[in-house]
Motif scaffolding. Structure first.
Motif, PDB file in Angstrom:
ATOM      1  N   MET A  13       0.885  -1.072   0.001  1.00  0.00           N
ATOM      2  CA  MET A  13      -0.367   0.110   0.655  1.00  0.00           C
ATOM      3  C   MET A  13       1.000   1.370  -0.023  1.00  0.00           C
ATOM      4  N   SER A  14       0.439   1.975  -1.272  1.00  0.00           N
ATOM      5  CA  SER A  14       1.410   2.582  -0.784  1.00  0.00           C
ATOM      6  C   SER A  14       1.608   4.188   0.284  1.00  0.00           C
ATOM      7  N   ALA A  15       1.622   5.634   0.801  1.00  0.00           N
ATOM      8  CA  ALA A  15       2.032   6.349   1.522  1.00  0.00           C
ATOM      9  C   ALA A  15       0.522   6.561   1.283  1.00  0.00           C
ATOM     10  N   ARG A  16       0.453   7.501   0.155  1.00  0.00           N
ATOM     11  CA  ARG A  16      -1.119   8.332   0.151  1.00  0.00           C
ATOM     12  C   ARG A  16      -1.684   7.163   0.471  1.00  0.00           C
ATOM     13  N   TRP A  17      -2.073   6.732   0.090  1.00  0.00           N
ATOM     14  CA  TRP A  17      -3.539   5.491   0.077  1.00  0.00           C
ATOM     15  C   TRP A  17      -3.536   5.229   1.668  1.00  0.00           C
ATOM     16  N   ARG A  18      -1.939   4.669   2.429  1.00  0.00           N
ATOM     17  CA  ARG A  18      -2.223   4.734   3.467  1.00  0.00           C
ATOM     18  C   ARG A  18      -2.579   5.749   4.291  1.00  0.00           C
ATOM     19  N   PHE A  19      -2.293   7.295   4.267  1.00  0.00           N
ATOM     20  CA  PHE A  19      -3.216   7.856   5.006  1.00  0.00           C
ATOM     21  C   PHE A  19      -4.149   8.548   4.849  1.00  0.00           C
ATOM     22  N   TRP A  20      -4.688   8.263   3.429  1.00  0.00           N
ATOM     23  CA  TRP A  20      -6.310   8.729   3.597  1.00  0.00           C
ATOM     24  C   TRP A  20      -7.066   7.101   3.857  1.00  0.00           C
ATOM     25  N   THR A  21      -6.628   6.505   4.277  1.00  0.00           N
ATOM     26  CA  THR A  21      -7.497   5.051   5.117  1.00  0.00           C
ATOM     27  C   THR A  21      -7.229   5.788   6.666  1.00  0.00           C
ATOM     28  N   VAL A  22      -6.397   5.842   7.270  1.00  0.00           N
ATOM     29  CA  VAL A  22      -5.838   6.340   8.300  1.00  0.00           C
ATOM     30  C   VAL A  22      -6.733   7.805   8.409  1.00  0.00           C
ATOM     31  N   PHE A  23      -6.942   9.047   7.371  1.00  0.00           N
ATOM     32  CA  PHE A  23      -7.916   9.933   7.704  1.00  0.00           C
ATOM     33  C   PHE A  23      -9.170   9.128   7.505  1.00  0.00           C
ATOM     34  N   ALA A  24      -9.229   8.552   6.928  1.00  0.00           N
ATOM     35  CA  ALA A  24     -11.006   8.612   6.600  1.00  0.00           C
ATOM     36  C   ALA A  24     -11.332   6.982   7.921  1.00  0.00           C
ATOM     37  N   ALA A  25     -10.284   6.539   8.167  1.00  0.00           N
ATOM     38  CA  ALA A  25     -10.821   6.481   9.641  1.00  0.00           C
ATOM     39  C   ALA A  25     -11.113   7.105  10.596  1.00  0.00           C
ATOM     40  N   ALA A  26     -10.194   7.587  10.934  1.00  0.00           N
ATOM     41  CA  ALA A  26      -9.498   8.809  11.849  1.00  0.00           C
ATOM     42  C   ALA A  26     -11.755   9.632  11.977  1.00  0.00           C
ATOM     43  N   THR A  27     -11.379  10.298  10.817  1.00  0.00           N
ATOM     44  CA  THR A  27     -12.799  11.335  10.061  1.00  0.00           C
ATOM     45  C   THR A  27     -14.072  10.483  11.436  1.00  0.00           C
ATOM     46  N   LEU A  28     -14.245   9.113  10.983  1.00  0.00           N
ATOM     47  CA  LEU A  28     -15.239   8.263  10.707  1.00  0.00           C
ATOM     48  C   LEU A  28     -15.387   7.951  12.373  1.00  0.00           C
ATOM     49  N   LEU A  29     -14.330   7.515  13.026  1.00  0.00           N
ATOM     50  CA  LEU A  29     -13.990   7.388  14.668  1.00  0.00           C
ATOM     51  C   LEU A  29     -14.472   8.717  15.427  1.00  0.00           C
ATOM     52  N   ILE A  30     -14.383   9.984  15.168  1.00  0.00           N
ATOM     53  CA  ILE A  30     -14.303  11.381  16.073  1.00  0.00           C
ATOM     54  C   ILE A  30     -15.700  11.019  15.247  1.00  0.00           C
ATOM     55  N   ALA A  31     -16.135  11.617  14.091  1.00  0.00           N
ATOM     56  CA  ALA A  31     -17.666  11.710  13.894  1.00  0.00           C
ATOM     57  C   ALA A  31     -18.853  10.687  14.611  1.00  0.00           C
TER      58      ALA A  31
END
Length: 119
Positions: free
Chosen positions: A1-19
């Motif tokens: 998994m590229s660094a870009r996709w890893r970033f967006w996956t972590v970003f999406a998970a953190a955003t949904l967790l917070i929301a």
């Protein structure tokens, strides 16, 4: 998994967790503006819902135009316990809308650059 996709996956998970999770811990107490407009009144539960007794600014307020919208008051159709789901829907709608706008801006800039125009 590229660094870009890893970033967006972590970003999406953190955003949904917070929301989704943190929304359940949000206070149902009135914020500063609501609290200030309710000074001098008491909220009384009646068969028709809540009514204000006393003298306060809030007695002169009308419902806003979006009060009947599906996500009004940070809940789905006014149901208690749906704040997390409403938060997730709100985040997803915001990401789709903002992402679309940013994509259109990037696309228009690329089209302008390829036409030979310089800034």
């Amino acid at each position: 998994m590229s660094a870009r996709w890893r970033f967006w996956t972590v970003f999406a998970a953190a955003t949904l967790l917070i929301a989704g999770v943190v929304s359940y811990f949000a206070s149902s107490s009135p914020d500063g503006l609501d609290s200030a407009t309710l000074r001098g009144c008491e909220i009384v539960e009646t068969a028709d819902g809540e009514e204000l007794t006393g003298e306060c600014i809030a007695q002169h307020a009308d419902e806003h135009s979006l009060a009947a919208s599906p996500l009004a008051d940070y809940a789905i159709e006014g149901r208690d316990g749906t704040g997390g789901v409403a938060g997730i829907i709100g985040v997803l709608a915001t990401v789709v809308l903002a992402g679309s706008v940013f994509w259109l801006i990037a696309r228009s800039r690329k089209a302008g650059d390829s036409s030979g125009s310089r800034r």
